[in-house]
Motif scaffolding. Sequence first.
Motif, PDB file in Angstrom:
ATOM      1  N   ASN A  10       0.852  -1.197   0.000  1.00 45.80           N
ATOM      2  CA  ASN A  10       0.000   0.000   0.000  1.00 45.80           C
ATOM      3  C   ASN A  10       0.881   1.238   0.000  1.00 45.80           C
ATOM      4  OD1 ASN A  10      -2.405   1.382  -0.034  1.00 45.80           O
ATOM      5  ND2 ASN A  10      -2.557   1.479   2.194  1.00 45.80           N
ATOM      6  N   LEU A  11       1.224   1.693  -1.198  1.00 45.46           N
ATOM      7  CA  LEU A  11       2.144   2.826  -1.342  1.00 45.46           C
ATOM      8  C   LEU A  11       1.368   4.064  -1.778  1.00 45.46           C
ATOM      9  CD1 LEU A  11       4.780   0.808  -3.411  1.00 45.46           C
ATOM     10  CD2 LEU A  11       4.827   1.225  -0.942  1.00 45.46           C
ATOM     11  N   VAL A  12       1.556   5.146  -1.053  1.00 46.43           N
ATOM     12  CA  VAL A  12       0.858   6.408  -1.386  1.00 46.43           C
ATOM     13  C   VAL A  12       1.834   7.568  -1.212  1.00 46.43           C
ATOM     14  CG1 VAL A  12      -1.137   7.898  -0.920  1.00 46.43           C
ATOM     15  CG2 VAL A  12      -1.256   5.488  -0.304  1.00 46.43           C
ATOM     16  N   THR A  13       1.866   8.451  -2.203  1.00 47.21           N
ATOM     17  CA  THR A  13       2.567   9.723  -1.950  1.00 47.21           C
ATOM     18  C   THR A  13       1.566  10.841  -2.191  1.00 47.21           C
ATOM     19  OG1 THR A  13       3.402   9.771  -4.193  1.00 47.21           O
ATOM     20  CG2 THR A  13       4.942   9.026  -2.514  1.00 47.21           C
ATOM     21  N   SER A  14       1.532  11.758  -1.251  1.00 48.98           N
ATOM     22  CA  SER A  14       0.565  12.851  -1.336  1.00 48.98           C
ATOM     23  C   SER A  14       1.239  14.099  -1.892  1.00 48.98           C
ATOM     24  CB  SER A  14       0.019  13.141   0.055  1.00 48.98           C
ATOM     25  OG  SER A  14      -0.797  14.280  -0.017  1.00 48.98           O
ATOM     26  N   GLN A  15       0.484  14.836  -2.701  1.00 49.46           N
ATOM     27  CA  GLN A  15       1.001  16.099  -3.238  1.00 49.46           C
ATOM     28  C   GLN A  15       0.538  17.291  -2.416  1.00 49.46           C
ATOM     29  OE1 GLN A  15      -0.344  16.380  -7.271  1.00 49.46           O
ATOM     30  NE2 GLN A  15       0.573  14.446  -7.880  1.00 49.46           N
ATOM     31  N   VAL A  16      -0.110  17.015  -1.295  1.00 46.26           N
ATOM     32  CA  VAL A  16      -0.666  18.120  -0.497  1.00 46.26           C
ATOM     33  C   VAL A  16       0.369  19.234  -0.257  1.00 46.26           C
ATOM     34  CG1 VAL A  16      -1.555  18.740   1.805  1.00 46.26           C
ATOM     35  CG2 VAL A  16      -2.606  16.885   0.531  1.00 46.26           C
ATOM     36  N   PRO A  17       1.609  18.907   0.144  1.00 47.21           N
ATOM     37  CA  PRO A  17       2.568  19.991   0.383  1.00 47.21           C
ATOM     38  C   PRO A  17       2.820  20.851  -0.870  1.00 47.21           C
ATOM     39  CG  PRO A  17       3.402  17.899   1.235  1.00 47.21           C
ATOM     40  CD  PRO A  17       2.171  17.589   0.443  1.00 47.21           C
ATOM     41  N   ILE A  18       2.751  20.226  -2.054  1.00 51.05           N
ATOM     42  CA  ILE A  18       2.979  20.975  -3.302  1.00 51.05           C
ATOM     43  C   ILE A  18       1.824  21.946  -3.552  1.00 51.05           C
ATOM     44  CG2 ILE A  18       3.286  20.766  -5.810  1.00 51.05           C
ATOM     45  CD1 ILE A  18       4.392  17.915  -5.303  1.00 51.05           C
ATOM     46  N   HIS A  19       0.584  21.443  -3.393  1.00 50.43           N
ATOM     47  CA  HIS A  19      -0.590  22.269  -3.711  1.00 50.43           C
ATOM     48  C   HIS A  19      -0.910  23.293  -2.630  1.00 50.43           C
ATOM     49  CE1 HIS A  19      -1.327  19.930  -7.267  1.00 50.43           C
ATOM     50  NE2 HIS A  19      -1.248  18.814  -6.562  1.00 50.43           N
ATOM     51  N   GLN A  20      -0.360  23.055  -1.448  1.00 47.10           N
ATOM     52  CA  GLN A  20      -0.600  23.988  -0.341  1.00 47.10           C
ATOM     53  C   GLN A  20      -0.202  25.413  -0.731  1.00 47.10           C
ATOM     54  OE1 GLN A  20       1.129  22.076   3.027  1.00 47.10           O
ATOM     55  NE2 GLN A  20      -0.854  21.942   4.056  1.00 47.10           N
ATOM     56  N   ARG A  21       0.864  25.534  -1.505  1.00 47.18           N
ATOM     57  CA  ARG A  21       1.362  26.844  -1.954  1.00 47.18           C
ATOM     58  C   ARG A  21       0.305  27.611  -2.742  1.00 47.18           C
ATOM     59  NH1 ARG A  21       6.118  25.114  -5.383  1.00 47.18           N
ATOM     60  NH2 ARG A  21       6.191  23.176  -4.207  1.00 47.18           N
ATOM     61  N   TYR A  22      -0.561  26.871  -3.452  1.00 45.43           N
ATOM     62  CA  TYR A  22      -1.561  27.518  -4.316  1.00 45.43           C
ATOM     63  C   TYR A  22      -2.937  27.581  -3.655  1.00 45.43           C
ATOM     64  CZ  TYR A  22       2.086  26.063  -7.583  1.00 45.43           C
ATOM     65  OH  TYR A  22       3.284  25.843  -8.202  1.00 45.43           O
ATOM     66  N   GLY A  23      -3.078  26.968  -2.491  1.00 45.68           N
ATOM     67  CA  GLY A  23      -4.363  26.987  -1.787  1.00 45.68           C
ATOM     68  C   GLY A  23      -5.382  26.027  -2.379  1.00 45.68           C
ATOM     69  N   ALA A  77      -0.482  18.743 -10.680  1.00 51.94           N
ATOM     70  CA  ALA A  77      -0.809  17.392 -10.191  1.00 51.94           C
ATOM     71  C   ALA A  77      -0.353  16.341 -11.194  1.00 51.94           C
ATOM     72  CB  ALA A  77      -2.309  17.274  -9.949  1.00 51.94           C
ATOM     73  N   ALA A  78      -0.713  16.556 -12.472  1.00 50.37           N
ATOM     74  CA  ALA A  78      -0.375  15.574 -13.509  1.00 50.37           C
ATOM     75  C   ALA A  78       1.130  15.393 -13.621  1.00 50.37           C
ATOM     76  CB  ALA A  78      -0.970  16.017 -14.845  1.00 50.37           C
ATOM     77  N   ARG A  79       1.862  16.501 -13.626  1.00 54.27           N
ATOM     78  CA  ARG A  79       3.321  16.416 -13.750  1.00 54.27           C
ATOM     79  C   ARG A  79       3.939  15.668 -12.576  1.00 54.27           C
ATOM     80  NH1 ARG A  79       6.662  20.598 -16.369  1.00 54.27           N
ATOM     81  NH2 ARG A  79       5.565  21.208 -18.241  1.00 54.27           N
TER      82      ARG A  79
END
Length: 362
Positions: free
Chosen positions: A46-59, A66-68
């Motif tokens: 069960n492997l998951v990586t979240s992009q939350v820290p990346i998108h946090q900058r943009y709110g 996300a796609a990249r």
Amino acid sequence: MAEASGYEKLCRMSSPVRVLAIESSCDETAVSVVAVDGAQVQVTQNLVTSQVPIHQRYGGVVPEVAARSHVPETVSLLQQAINAMGKDGFDVIAVTQGPGLPTALSVGVEAARTLAWMTGKPLIGVNHLEGHLASAWLNPENRAQWEFPLLALVVSGGHTELVLIKDFGDYEIVGETRDDAAGEAFDKAAKLMGLPYPGGPQISRLAQQGNAEAFAVPRPMLDDPSLDFSFSGLKTFVRYTWEELKAQGEVSEQTRADLAASTQKAIVEVLCVKTLKAALRYQVKGVLLVGGVSANRLLREELGALFERSLPGVAYMPSDLAFITDNAAMIAAAGYWQWKKGNLADWREFDIQPDLNFPRAV
Ligand code: KG4
Ligand code: ZN
């Protein structure tokens, strides 16, 4: 004699069936392997990586970003999973086909198609919402009580739906939001109060110190006979209240916590009342609580308590906290359901379905 299809070959195979799944519909990249052997269901990877820290900058989630980010993450997670279990450590490939962000979905779908072509293993397209339903089935206690018809409250950042489950693969929306999703309501209210994205967890954390009776937050459509929701008025209420408070001077942490607690209570109350109403109307045997917002402690507790009090014969089945936010184990589980039905895809023609949804009950 014609060569046996992938499905026929699989039916002849000895158990267990091991489903490798890929999820990339929004801001989590995930790869899982779930092995099913009769009543035994085991999440072996069960492997998951979240992009939350990346998108946090943009709110909020930026689709192109996300796609990249999904591209290197998908490759890396697949590599990790396949290195751990070997190239023959799975029998079937499942992938989220929709709903979701088109460019984000494409990353997982193209990876799955390539894998299906390279390995010759069967490919299954999964509806992300069916994946959320299946997240509750990953819990053994829930599985033991799994009897149709069931009702599911699906609450996430993009969806707020009451789904009637008549059988595996047979779903009907009996109630849904007419505007914002419950998660969106949490996120927007949090943003207005100056809290970072994603706002749901922030509101529920702050609410612990707040007085939920401090503000008369509206409960939209609570008494409406339909099973639909509306949350946009809530955001308007929070905006005006926050502006008013600010106009009176610096807003104290306590006042902010009170507004958070009051907002949370209003959302939870509407969700609980409508779910109970739907369970009664459709005479269901169990109620699932799934999707990102089901991490909310108040919602988990209140909904469970309400059913215990009002409909004790109906099993309350929230999904485990581990499988609430987007993950691939739930996609593998739904992929298994589809595989059992023989719903296999052809990798040559396989494509994303960003607008996939369940049919609305008439
Ligand atoms: O299902 P999910 O991970 O992603 C999709 O939207 O598909 O759900 C994310 C949503 C966000 O709106 C987030 O604020 C909300 O779930 N959420 C919560 C909590 N944890 C996550 N909302 C309220 N309370 C929480 N504890
Ligand atoms: Zn989701």
